[in-house]
Design an enzyme around this catalytic site. Structure first.
Site, PDB file in Angstrom:
ATOM      1  N   ASP A   1      -7.722  -4.808   8.532  1.00 28.07           N
ATOM      2  CA  ASP A   1      -7.379  -3.765   7.537  1.00 28.07           C
ATOM      3  C   ASP A   1      -8.158  -3.278   6.988  1.00 28.07           C
ATOM      4  OD1 ASP A   1      -5.945  -1.391   7.519  1.00 28.07           O
ATOM      5  OD2 ASP A   1      -4.578  -3.120   5.990  1.00 28.07           O
TER       6      ASP A   1
ATOM      7  N   GLU B   1      -9.429   4.540   0.803  1.00 22.22           N
ATOM      8  CA  GLU B   1      -7.664   3.156   0.733  1.00 22.22           C
ATOM      9  C   GLU B   1      -8.740   2.215   0.022  1.00 22.22           C
ATOM     10  OE1 GLU B   1      -5.510   2.317   3.593  1.00 22.22           O
ATOM     11  OE2 GLU B   1      -3.801   0.454   2.591  1.00 22.22           O
TER      12      GLU B   1
ATOM     13  N   GLU C   1       4.779  -2.346  11.008  1.00 22.56           N
ATOM     14  CA  GLU C   1       5.107  -1.786   9.487  1.00 22.56           C
ATOM     15  C   GLU C   1       6.488  -1.576   9.644  1.00 22.56           C
ATOM     16  OE1 GLU C   1       1.383  -0.260   7.920  1.00 22.56           O
ATOM     17  OE2 GLU C   1       0.402  -1.909   7.558  1.00 22.56           O
TER      18      GLU C   1
HETATM   19  O1  GCW Z   1      -3.715   0.753   5.896  1.00 22.81           O
HETATM   20  C1  GCW Z   1      -2.967   0.751   5.777  1.00 22.81           C
HETATM   21  C2  GCW Z   1      -2.410   1.890   5.074  1.00 22.81           C
HETATM   22  C3  GCW Z   1      -0.970   1.628   5.532  1.00 22.81           C
HETATM   23  C4  GCW Z   1      -1.064   2.590   6.633  1.00 22.81           C
HETATM   24  C5  GCW Z   1      -0.982   1.508   7.722  1.00 22.81           C
HETATM   25  C6  GCW Z   1      -1.617   2.167   9.473  1.00 22.81           C
HETATM   26  C7  GCW Z   1      -0.247   4.805   7.416  1.00 22.81           C
HETATM   27  O2  GCW Z   1      -1.893   0.539   3.788  1.00 22.81           O
HETATM   28  O3  GCW Z   1      -0.604   2.967   4.546  1.00 22.81           O
HETATM   29  O4  GCW Z   1      -0.130   3.045   7.480  1.00 22.81           O
HETATM   30  O5  GCW Z   1      -2.369   0.707   7.169  1.00 22.81           O
HETATM   31  O6  GCW Z   1      -3.462   2.067   9.294  1.00 22.81           O
HETATM   32  O7  GCW Z   1      -1.011   2.334   9.747  1.00 22.81           O
END
Ligand code: GCW
Length: 677
Positions: free
Chosen positions: A343, A371, A264
């Site tokens: 995720d 989240e 990312e």
């Molecule tokens: O779940 C996703 C999130 C990001 C996060 C990423 C991660 C810290 O949307 O905000 O970044 O995973 O775990 O690195």
């Protein structure tokens, strides 16, 4: 910051009423380590009398197993006698007695208690500065950071000390204090921020919690002024060695680094044609002389995918990147694997990476911050979900318990084929993203505290029943001095909290994530329904719904081949429509809306039914809570009532959008004729 209407910080678990049974009891603490002093302080705080001779409760640091953290409870002559491995164990033993709620030997079974996992860690996604998009705490739903304010580490760390005490009472022993997305300001915690990080470490130290930092892989460039951060470059190695030496001078018990690399947008070894093992070992070798650990995250995938390309499957990514590297990581590297392949969705299968790297210390990463599970506006007790994950048996059997290894065993270094080094280090343990902020109730939704509590307890002992853990939290949190008896809980309060929380994760699943479909959320902030929110995005998170059907074909026969990343029996169980569990059906298969589930319902009817039922459950939660008005603390009551009202509004929105979407797509009417728009 506290909310203006609740100026004082709510005590969370361990209000004074929770230790009232210790008032007037005699306690003897034998040991001279710093944590023995903490235990004495706790005893005084509880109103117990510290003595040198005979006592109701005797806690002895035997020093027999340094680093062991375990303790043996025995019945002395009319008193309770606890022999602790080391001084950390002394503190664990103290909180064990507090949880049990009595010093009466009759209330305790003889026996040894020790943590299943040596590393029990919380990761904070806190930024020093307020990030323009993510705010101060990335994916934080509890206000600002307890560590940072006004662009620096807080002067007053008393809130951190309170937090450390709460964590100690659950058994957490490691904390990473900054976001894995390391921005420019936060990168400097490693260098000019060190005196402040040392103050934070000092706040945690009396509670047996060691501090870690998230670092940028590009630190040699951004902090050191080098032209490269190539892991094989000698100057880069020397830079890290120097940086780590300075950290250890400031913080002798520094825990180590957490790294998100080549993920990312974060920098990593790929830029230099190196792999994740090269990158992780670079940092590991700098930390090794001081006993530090690198937590290297396996959350690596292509976030710039083309939705038209059906051959790329995000679920495959972590395994494809990491499994081939098994055996190449140094002993002080822990590869930290998100529990599922995507995720932190409401429902995902367990990540196949956890079964693929026997020669690597693995940690499983959970998400306490909600989240994707309601963002601390929805009540969602995650203990049952984590318990399923930790007890999952990657090599089968599919049903029942024949003692085969579990995910918890794997991350404890006891999976099949574990190398001697992995076994000796007891694996990499359990990590999770914290849900705490400077909110007056710590977690925004007061009931979300139960998740923080449960994380620590399940990391200590994954065999605990999550409902029992919830009950412990209720006892420790809602202990009321106004109810007669030592640490008594109003039975109506206890019953109501179980009513609202016991099945709340499944309730949340029922109105948001049918049959393993994830990501039907609004892009960016991830709150609320948007069925096609991510359908044409670069993030690789698709459900492929059309007029005929829905789901992702991840089979070997006709799909992305992801099922092949699992060992038997799961590779075959998931591959076949006959055996794939309903709750993961759409994660593994694309099926017509009329496909009949194992319970005899069609897919589309299941979508309607669960969404309506989920809303009804939330309506019941609202009624149950309303019944507690005047029984629990007013501020807590009001905050929870406000959150439940939002949960109900949002659940209706989910129901109506999801049902309407699939009615329009499929043209199949609801068998029960309910109102769908
Ligand atoms: O779940 C996703 C999130 C990001 C996060 C990423 C991660 C810290 O949307 O905000 O970044 O995973 O775990 O690195």
């Amino acid at each position: 910051m506290t909310t203006p209407d609740h100026p004082s910080v709510h005590p969370a678990w361990l209000p004074d009423a929770a230790t009232s049974f210790l008032r007037g009891r005699t306690v003897r603490v034998v040991g001279d380590g710093p944590l023995a002093e903490t235990v004495r302080g706790e005893a005084r705080r509880a109103g117990a009398t510290l003595v040198d001779g005979d006592a109701d409760l005797v806690l002895r640091d035997t020093g027999a197993v340094p680093g062991g953290e375990g303790f043996v409870v025995a019945h002395g002559d009319g008193h309770l006698d606890v022999a602790a491995d080391d001084d950390a164990a002394l503190l664990h033993a103290w909180f064990h007695v507090v949880r049990t709620g009595t010093t009466d030997p009759a209330g305790h079974a003889d026996g040894r208690h020790e943590p299943a996992h040596a590393l029990r860690m919380l990761d904070h996604w806190d930024n020093v500065d307020v990030h323009p998009v993510m705010g101060q705490v990335e994916r934080g739903y509890s206000g600002g950071s307890i560590f940072y304010a006004d662009g620096r580490v807080r002067e007053d760390l008393s809130r951190v000390e309170q937090y450390a005490r709460l964590l100690a009472a659950t058994g957490v022993n490691r904390v990473a204090i900054n976001n894995v997305n390391v921005h420019a300001r936060e990168a400097r915690l490693l260098t000019d921020g060190l005196p402040d990080v040392a103050r934070v470490a000092a706040a945690f130290r009396p509670w047996g919690v060691r501090v870690h930092l998230s670092v940028s892989f590009a630190s040699p460039i951004v902090l050191g002024g080098l032209a490269t951060s190539d892991p094989l470059d000698p100057d880069v190695r020397a830079w890290w060695a120097g940086a780590v030496a300075r950290v250890h001078e400031a913080i002798p018990d520094f825990g180590g680094f957490v790294v998100k690399a080549d993920s990312e947008g974060q920098p990593g070894p790929f830029a230099y044609g190196r792999d994740h093992a090269d990158g992780a070992n670079l940092l590991a070798r700098a930390l090794a002389p001081y006993g530090g650990t690198v937590h290297w995250r396996a959350f690596v995938y292509d976030h710039a995918q083309d939705w038209r390309d059906r051959s790329t499957d995000r679920a495959r990514a972590a395994y494809d990147h990491f499994a081939p590297l098994d055996g190449r990581f140094d002993e002080n590297v822990v590869v930290q694997v998100k529990h599922g392949p995507m995720d932190f969705q409401t429902r995902e299968p367990v990540s196949p990476v956890l079964a693929a790297m026997p020669r690597t210390r693995l940690a499983v990463e959970l998400q306490v911050t909600q989240e994707y599970t309601g963002q601390q506006r929805h009540a969602c007790y995650l203990g049952p979900w984590w318990s399923e994950i930790l007890r999952f048996r990657p090599w089968g059997p599919v049903e029942g318990d024949d003692g085969s290894p579990t995910v918890s065993d794997v991350v404890g270094g006891a999976g099949p084929g574990a190398s001697p080094q992995v076994a000796a280090a007891r694996g990499g343990g359990i990590a999770a993203v914290s849900n705490v902020g400077d909110d007056a109730f710590w977690t925004g939704h007061p009931l979300a505290q139960a998740n923080l509590y449960a994380f620590g307890r399940l990391a200590w002992d994954p065999a605990l029943d999550p409902t029992d853990v919830l009950d412990e939290w209720v006892s420790l949190t809602f202990a009321s001095p106004s109810v007669a008896g030592d640490r008594a809980i109003d039975p109506d309060v206890r019953a109501a909290l179980h009513d609202v929380l016991d099945d709340s994760w499944r309730t949340y699943e029922s109105y948001t994530a049918p049959l393993g479909v994830g990501f039907m959320v609004n892009p960016g902030h991830h709150y609320g329904p948007s069925v096609d929110g991510y359908e044409y995005s670069p993030w690789g998170t698709y459900h492929f719904a059309d007029r005929d059907g829905i789901g992702v074909d991840r089979t070997r026969a006709t799909g992305t081949g992801y099922t092949g990343q699992y060992p038997a029996p799961w590779r075959d169980v998931y591959e076949s429509l006959d055996t794939c569990p309903d709750e993961l059906l759409l994660f593994f298969h694309h099926v017509p809306y009329g496909h009949v589930l194992h319970d005899g319902t069609s897919v589309v009817q299941h979508v309607y039914d669960t969404h309506f039922a989920g809303v009804e459950r939330v309506e019941a939660y609202v009624r149950t809570w309303e019944g507690l008005r005047g029984t629990v603390d007013d501020a807590v009551f009001e905050r929870v009532a406000e959150r439940l009202a939002e949960q109900l509004r949002s659940a209706r929105e989910w129901r109506d959008q999801v049902c309407t979407y699939f009615l329009r797509a499929s043209g199949v009417a609801d068998a029960h004729g309910r109102r769908i728009y």
